[in-house]
Design a protein around this motif. Structure first.
Motif, PDB file in Angstrom:
ATOM      1  N   GLN A  11       0.824  -1.195   0.000  1.00 15.93           N
ATOM      2  CA  GLN A  11       0.000   0.000   0.000  1.00 15.93           C
ATOM      3  C   GLN A  11       0.866   1.257   0.000  1.00 15.93           C
ATOM      4  OE1 GLN A  11      -3.394   0.128   2.601  1.00 15.93           O
ATOM      5  NE2 GLN A  11      -3.461  -2.096   2.753  1.00 15.93           N
ATOM      6  N   GLY A  12       0.481   2.205  -0.824  1.00 20.85           N
ATOM      7  CA  GLY A  12       1.229   3.442  -0.930  1.00 20.85           C
ATOM      8  C   GLY A  12       2.269   3.443  -2.023  1.00 20.85           C
ATOM      9  N   LYS A  15       3.808   3.265  -5.804  1.00 23.10           N
ATOM     10  CA  LYS A  15       3.409   3.791  -7.102  1.00 23.10           C
ATOM     11  C   LYS A  15       3.814   2.770  -8.161  1.00 23.10           C
ATOM     12  CE  LYS A  15       4.192   8.443  -5.342  1.00 23.10           C
ATOM     13  NZ  LYS A  15       5.040   9.655  -5.399  1.00 23.10           N
ATOM     14  N   GLU A  18      -1.030   3.583  -5.077  1.00 18.90           N
ATOM     15  CA  GLU A  18      -1.369   4.999  -4.993  1.00 18.90           C
ATOM     16  C   GLU A  18      -1.610   5.569  -6.388  1.00 18.90           C
ATOM     17  OE1 GLU A  18       1.189   9.021  -4.133  1.00 18.90           O
ATOM     18  OE2 GLU A  18       1.392   7.391  -2.678  1.00 18.90           O
ATOM     19  N   SER A  19      -0.812   5.095  -7.345  1.00 18.71           N
ATOM     20  CA  SER A  19      -0.939   5.557  -8.729  1.00 18.71           C
ATOM     21  C   SER A  19      -0.340   4.518  -9.659  1.00 18.71           C
ATOM     22  CB  SER A  19      -0.215   6.905  -8.922  1.00 18.71           C
ATOM     23  OG  SER A  19       1.181   6.739  -8.697  1.00 18.71           O
ATOM     24  N   PRO A  75      -6.631   3.053  -9.014  1.00 12.79           N
ATOM     25  CA  PRO A  75      -5.799   4.188  -8.606  1.00 12.79           C
ATOM     26  C   PRO A  75      -5.765   5.260  -9.685  1.00 12.79           C
ATOM     27  CG  PRO A  75      -4.406   2.447  -9.469  1.00 12.79           C
ATOM     28  CD  PRO A  75      -5.822   1.915  -9.494  1.00 12.79           C
TER      29      PRO A  75
END
Length: 342
Positions: free
Chosen positions: A4-5, A7, A123-124, A157
């Motif tokens: 998690q978090g 990219k 996240e992206s 995301p």
């Protein structure tokens, strides 16, 4: 591991057969040519043409060609260099990012790469089709496939697509650096040879609705006039590399290879250009192929063998191929910057 978090980054190349055998090449060619963005004709006609004529005729011959460029433990050059690019980009970006590689056709598939990324609750996600110049048949096809798969995700995301980077200065520096490994001024002429497209595909991204330059007069065309025109982007890349290596416009020609079938493709064709230059007494050619960021069958065979032999038969003496970007450090920095800026 907690993803998690992070990219995500997805690099996507065109594709390669899993092995240089007729069955594997047949699978690759069928998937490739059945893409409606590659062969943009009605599906019934596409089926008849691809599965009934083109693939049966070309699979065995193409398999023999692939055998000549396959390298031992590395296998497919395109796969080898693409994997290197993925690994080097991962190192350059660090642990905050997770980089995956996919092939638009065959393996690793876009679906399998996205499956790995889906569960990370990213996240992206930045998707980079590894084609400097946008074309519907390449970058467009990759983007369409990614959107088709991601739309079923429960958590989607922020997604960014890098559809074109034809004038990225670090990429241009990398091409120029590879070219300058040769004594550029010792060559009679320089070619910038790009993968071709049917003319009708240019018309489909013309804002006016019809192709306005049937004479291919794009030598001075600025891509801002039509940012999605593959042809104008090819000229933009060529101008940028020519400027960086210090050659004037009369010293180079932009041309297009790999045409298929009888329908009109972008001109001038590389083969016709070789004939014209040979008739003018040109003996030594340096060839860039800036549509490709990794060496592949188009650079290692079509240019380095097929066109080189053709030029010699016409009276020329030498065709020298500038290597693709492959693992050039400036190219990896270019990719890193594309990720960070998106």
């Amino acid at each position: 591991m907690n993803y998690q978090g992070k990219k995500g980054v997805l690099l996507v190349q065109l594709g390669t057969p899993d092995a240089p055998t007729t069955p594997e090449v047949r699978k690759y060619l069928t998937e490739f040519l059945m893409d409606g963005r590659v062969m943009d004709i009605p599906v019934l006609g596409r089926n008849l043409l691809v599965k009934g004529i083109i693939v049966p005729k070309r699979a065995a011959q193409s398999a023999e060609t692939y055998k000549t460029i396959w390298h031992g433990e590395h296998g497919s050059p395109l796969m080898h260099y693409s994997q290197l690019q993925k690994e080097l980009l991962q190192q350059a970006l660090g642990e905050e990012y997770h980089v995956e590689l996919a092939m638009r056709y065959q393996n690793p598939s876009i679906a399998s790469a996205l499956k790995k990324l889906e569960g990370m609750l990213l996240e992206s996600l930045t998707v980079i089709p590894l084609f400097p110049q946008y074309a519907s048949a390449t970058s467009g096809s990759v983007i369409e496939k990614v959107m088709e798969i991601v739309r079923s995700w429960q958590y989607i995301p922020k997604i960014s697509f890098v559809s074109s980077f034809c004038e990225d200065d670090l990429m241009i520096e990398a091409y120029a650096e590879n070219g300058m490994k040769h004594d550029v001024n010792s060559f009679d002429h320089i070619l910038f040879s790009y993968h071709g497209l049917p003319v009708r595909q240019l018309g489909k991204v013309d804002p006016s609705g019809s192709l306005k330059c049937p004479d291919f007069g794009c030598t001075g065309c600025k891509k801002e006039r039509n940012p999605y025109c593959y042809l104008s982007q090819c000229y933009a890349t060529s101008r940028a590399i020519a400027k960086r290596i210090g050659i004037t416009e009369e010293r180079y020609t932009v041309c297009f290879q790999s045409r298929l079938g009888k329908t009109p493709w972008i001109q001038p064709y590389t083969s016709d250009t070789l004939h014209e230059l040979a008739n003018k007494g040109v003996k030594r050619l340096l060839v860039f192929s800036p549509a490709f960021v990794s060496d592949c069958i188009e650079t290692l065979d079509e240019i380095q063998v097929e066109y080189a032999n053709e030029f010699k038969e016409l009276g020329g003496e030498e065709v020298v191929m500038v290597e693709s970007l492959n693992d050039n450090p400036k190219w990896i920095q270019s990719l890193k910057r594309l990720v960070l800026s998106n």
